[in-house]
Design a protein around this motif. Structure first.
Motif, PDB file in Angstrom:
ATOM      1  N   ARG A 279       0.817  -1.213   0.000  1.00 38.32           N
ATOM      2  CA  ARG A 279       0.000   0.000   0.000  1.00 38.32           C
ATOM      3  C   ARG A 279       0.850   1.262   0.000  1.00 38.32           C
ATOM      4  N   ASN A 280       2.174   1.066  -0.157  1.00 35.41           N
ATOM      5  CA  ASN A 280       3.116   2.190  -0.204  1.00 35.41           C
ATOM      6  C   ASN A 280       3.037   3.050   1.053  1.00 35.41           C
ATOM      7  N   VAL A 281       2.962   2.385   2.211  1.00 37.72           N
ATOM      8  CA  VAL A 281       2.913   3.063   3.505  1.00 37.72           C
ATOM      9  C   VAL A 281       4.237   2.825   4.224  1.00 37.72           C
ATOM     10  N   LEU A 282       4.847   3.881   4.733  1.00 40.04           N
ATOM     11  CA  LEU A 282       6.117   3.767   5.449  1.00 40.04           C
ATOM     12  C   LEU A 282       5.849   3.444   6.917  1.00 40.04           C
ATOM     13  N   PRO A 283       6.321   2.296   7.409  1.00 41.30           N
ATOM     14  CA  PRO A 283       6.067   1.924   8.809  1.00 41.30           C
ATOM     15  C   PRO A 283       7.050   2.601   9.766  1.00 41.30           C
ATOM     16  N   ILE A 284       6.602   2.775  11.001  1.00 46.59           N
ATOM     17  CA  ILE A 284       7.447   3.284  12.082  1.00 46.59           C
ATOM     18  C   ILE A 284       7.443   2.240  13.187  1.00 46.59           C
ATOM     19  N   LEU A 285       8.611   1.738  13.525  1.00 50.45           N
ATOM     20  CA  LEU A 285       8.760   0.751  14.591  1.00 50.45           C
ATOM     21  C   LEU A 285       9.245   1.477  15.836  1.00 50.45           C
ATOM     22  N   CYS A 286       8.479   1.387  16.922  1.00 51.47           N
ATOM     23  CA  CYS A 286       8.865   2.160  18.108  1.00 51.47           C
ATOM     24  C   CYS A 286       8.444   1.434  19.375  1.00 51.47           C
ATOM     25  N   GLY A 287       9.083   1.832  20.460  1.00 52.52           N
ATOM     26  CA  GLY A 287       8.691   1.366  21.773  1.00 52.52           C
ATOM     27  C   GLY A 287       8.934  -0.115  21.999  1.00 52.52           C
ATOM     28  N   GLY A 288       8.486  -0.592  23.150  1.00 50.35           N
ATOM     29  CA  GLY A 288       8.603  -2.013  23.450  1.00 50.35           C
ATOM     30  C   GLY A 288      10.035  -2.435  23.771  1.00 50.35           C
ATOM     31  N   SER A 289      10.222  -3.745  23.841  1.00 52.45           N
ATOM     32  CA  SER A 289      11.530  -4.296  24.151  1.00 52.45           C
ATOM     33  C   SER A 289      12.465  -4.218  22.949  1.00 52.45           C
TER      34      SER A 289
END
Length: 420
Positions: free
Chosen positions: A39-49
């Motif tokens: 879908r041409n969406v840029l993900p953001i990975l944040c938080g957690g372990s």
């Protein structure tokens, strides 16, 4: 409230009673990433372990490569294991000893690991139930010790030119301990005020946990087991305490555990970005957190200056890097980690000091710290006085079967010796 207006993924979907491994997370997260890519969406990975971030991003974390037949080399590398052991490598803190899931005694499991994989056994604390079981599972599945698989995987990832599976823009948020500890304590207090006690009451009522598995071994849950789980207060010797008093004790324990975890995570992340040559910008959040703490104490000027500090110390530094990443230009070099030398390996082993009652130390950092400690130097000084005029030295004997260096006192000259 914090999720309003932003689509979040992989929250609240796992069974809280079961362990959710980093490999399971990797599989689920890769499915989400593939959908976002289409879908041409840029993900953001944040938080957690940090474990889960490394599980998703690291090239040598693919457990599918561990299911190969004995003697065959893993392909992409990963084993789902080496990164999982960062905490064990960095710290000797271990969870309370308890019987393994199949009823076998933990000590027997550790001895079994020493026999089939002495190098991994040297890394792990004898009470580290989860990883002992994990490494035995890897050996039983593949016929190859986990330590050997990890070594192959490191080599495989280096030959591919990158240790990351994805082209990433990575930021590590850090702060001085002087503000980090008060901030974490305040955050726990805020969680209690926003209904954490009610959530825990509902969680324990729904799940009726009888083992420390899944979420019930996590910080923020395990500290309250004696409050909400039947019979736990009696086992802990707290049956005469009121629930309010026990909750206060749990909150205080949670605060201490959170602060300790933050320090361990800092060390793990720093080693990760250094050892695996990950371009990572460290963002100093000290000023932002300090202004937040001062504002919460009633300092209106601190509250007004908080936005200015946020812009100057965070946004003005982060945005250029993000823009560079998005436009595929060269990443900004300021604050990035220098690449590690190719082929650099850490020679992990245990060290035993016969002079100090046979104490065992895991890794060279612990050993050097012990050698320079006041207690060790005092003991050596006493032995030198007792053995005058002979010169006392420490001599090393390496035991390859258990990957251990044993240092003993010698009053004779030796070609292989170290000063105490």
């Amino acid at each position: 409230e914090e999720q309003r207006g932003v689509r979040h993924h992989l929250i609240g979907f796992a069974d809280p009673r079961k362990d959710f491994t980093t490999q399971e997370y990797r599989i689920e997260a890769q499915g989400v990433l593939e959908d976002l890519r289409k879908r041409n969406v840029l993900p953001i990975l944040c938080g957690g372990s940090d474990y889960y971030a490394k599980a998703l991003l690291s090239r040598h974390f693919d457990l599918s490569q561990v299911t190969t037949a004995p003697g065959t080399a893993p392909g992409d590398g990963g084993g789902g294991g080496e990164d999982e052991d960062d905490d064990a490598l960095e710290s000797n803190e271990a969870p309370p000893s308890r019987p393994d899931a199949d009823g076998a005694d933990l000590e027997d499991k550790y001895k079994q690991l020493q026999e089939v994989d002495p190098i991994s056994a040297a890394w792990l604390h004898p009470n580290n139930t989860r990883r002992i079981r994990r490494y035995l599972d890897i050996y039983e599945t593949t016929g190859v010790p986990a330590s050997e698989l990890f070594k192959r995987q490191r080599v495989a990832s280096k030959t591919k030119g990158s240790t990351l599976l994805y082209h990433c823009c990575v930021f590590f948020l850090d702060a001085d301990d002087s503000v980090l500890a008060p901030h974490l304590r305040a955050r726990v207090g805020a969680m209690i005020e926003r209904g954490m006690e009610e959530e825990l009451t509902d969680l324990y009522a729904r799940c009726h946990p009888d083992t420390e598995r899944g979420i019930f071994q996590a910080i923020g849950v395990k500290e309250f087991r004696h409050v909400f789980s039947p019979g736990q207060a009696e086992e802990a010797g707290r049956e005469d305490r009121g629930s309010g008093e026990m909750i206060e004790e749990g909150v205080e324990e949670m605060k201490k555990n959170t602060i300790r975890l933050a320090k361990r995570q800092r060390r793990r992340v720093q080693r990760w970005v250094s050892d695996q040559a990950i371009g990572c910008s460290t963002v100093d959040m000290t000023g932002v957190i300090r202004s937040k703490l001062e504002a919460s104490s009633g300092n209106e000027d601190a509250g007004r200056s908080r936005q200015a500090i946020w812009k100057e110390e965070v946004m003005d530094r982060v945005l250029p890097r993000v823009e560079s990443f998005l436009t595929k230009r060269s990443a900004a070099t300021e604050g990035e980690t220098a690449p590690a030398e190719a082929g650099e390996e850490t020679n992990w082993r245990t060290y035993q000091c016969s002079v100090c009652n046979g104490r065992v130390f895991r890794g060279p950092l612990e050993w050097e710290s012990h050698r320079n400690s006041r207690a060790h130097r005092k003991r050596m000084s006493k032995l030198r006085k007792q053995n005058k005029p002979a010169a006392c030295t420490l001599v090393e004997a390496f035991l390859p079967d258990i990957n251990r260096s044993v240092f003993s006192l010698s009053t004779k000259s030796s070609n292989k010796q170290q000063q105490g």
